[in-house]
Design a protein around this motif. Structure first.
Motif, short mmCIF file in Angstrom:
data_model
loop_
_atom_site.label_atom_id
_atom_site.label_comp_id
_atom_site.label_asym_id
_atom_site.label_seq_id
_atom_site.Cartn_x
_atom_site.Cartn_y
_atom_site.Cartn_z
N PHE A 57 -43.95 -3.39 -45.24
CA PHE A 57 -42.75 -4.77 -45.28
C PHE A 57 -43.81 -5.84 -45.71
O PHE A 57 -44.71 -5.95 -45.13
N ARG A 63 -36.64 -11.20 -46.83
CA ARG A 63 -35.61 -10.15 -46.55
C ARG A 63 -36.30 -9.36 -45.72
O ARG A 63 -35.75 -8.78 -44.63
N ASP A 64 -37.96 -9.03 -45.94
CA ASP A 64 -38.48 -8.07 -45.17
C ASP A 64 -38.76 -8.38 -43.88
O ASP A 64 -38.83 -7.63 -42.93
N GLU A 67 -35.70 -7.82 -41.75
CA GLU A 67 -35.60 -6.50 -41.62
C GLU A 67 -36.19 -6.07 -40.18
O GLU A 67 -36.10 -5.45 -39.36
N THR A 70 -34.73 -7.60 -37.20
CA THR A 70 -33.56 -6.72 -36.83
C THR A 70 -34.18 -5.51 -36.22
O THR A 70 -33.62 -4.92 -35.08
N THR A 104 -33.26 -1.27 -40.41
CA THR A 104 -34.02 -2.33 -41.33
C THR A 104 -32.96 -2.44 -42.67
O THR A 104 -32.84 -3.52 -43.52
N LEU A 105 -31.72 -1.41 -42.64
CA LEU A 105 -30.74 -1.41 -43.67
C LEU A 105 -29.67 -2.35 -43.51
O LEU A 105 -29.15 -2.22 -42.23
#
Length: 165
Positions: A57, A63-64, A67, A70, A104-105
């Protein structure tokens, strides 16, 4: 025609090829977490192979980072505690030639992966998933407080109605 014996390497190759199908989900253990200045690397280990798969990541990518937040939140940790993810078990999904943690999706789940492969998204199932996710975030204390507040508001509105009518 007799049964052929496989060597350990051949058996592992067969097991790997059987599992590395786009969208396939497998349980994985996070064996190692390395957080550097610009990247975070998770090493995922599976019970059917000796080697580990690395999920990388970019910490400069919003965004990473989201993820990773999350993923950490889903396992009960804060983002600042990423190294504590070592030893945790996650669901990994095989996509684009690599294994990634399913958390992570976006909208991770088998039905969403199936929809994504056909290019169709069901808005009702997305709304339901979002609502159940929000309800799942509520704690028992917050729920009790909400019920008490709603009850008091109903009583107050009934009194106001009786006084005005």
């Amino acid at each position: 025609m007799g049964a052929s014996e496989y060597t350990d390497d051949e058996y592992e190759t067969l097991q790997t090829s059987k599992r590395e199908i786009a969208g396939n989900e497998e349980p994985a253990r996070i064996a190692d977490v390395r957080v550097g200045d610009s990247t975070a690397r998770l090493t995922l280990e599976f019970d059917w192979t000796d080697g580990g798969e690395i999920a990388e990541f970019d910490l400069d990518s919003e965004r990473d980072v989201m993820e990773l937040k999350t993923l950490a939140r889903g396992l009960g940790y804060d983002y600042d505690h990423l190294p504590y993810l070592e030893g945790e078990t996650v669901t990994a999904v095989y996509l684009d030639g690599e294994w990634v943690p399913a958390a992570t999706l976006p909208d991770a789940g088998p039905d969403v992966l199936g929809d994504a492969s056909t290019g169709r998204f069901d808005p009702l199932s997305r709304a339901y998933r979002a609502a159940t996710g929000r309800v799942g975030d509520l704690s028992t204390n917050k729920l009790l407080i909400a019920v008490i507040v709603v009850k008091k508001l109903l009583i107050a509105s009934a009194i106001v109605y009786l006084l005005v009518a």
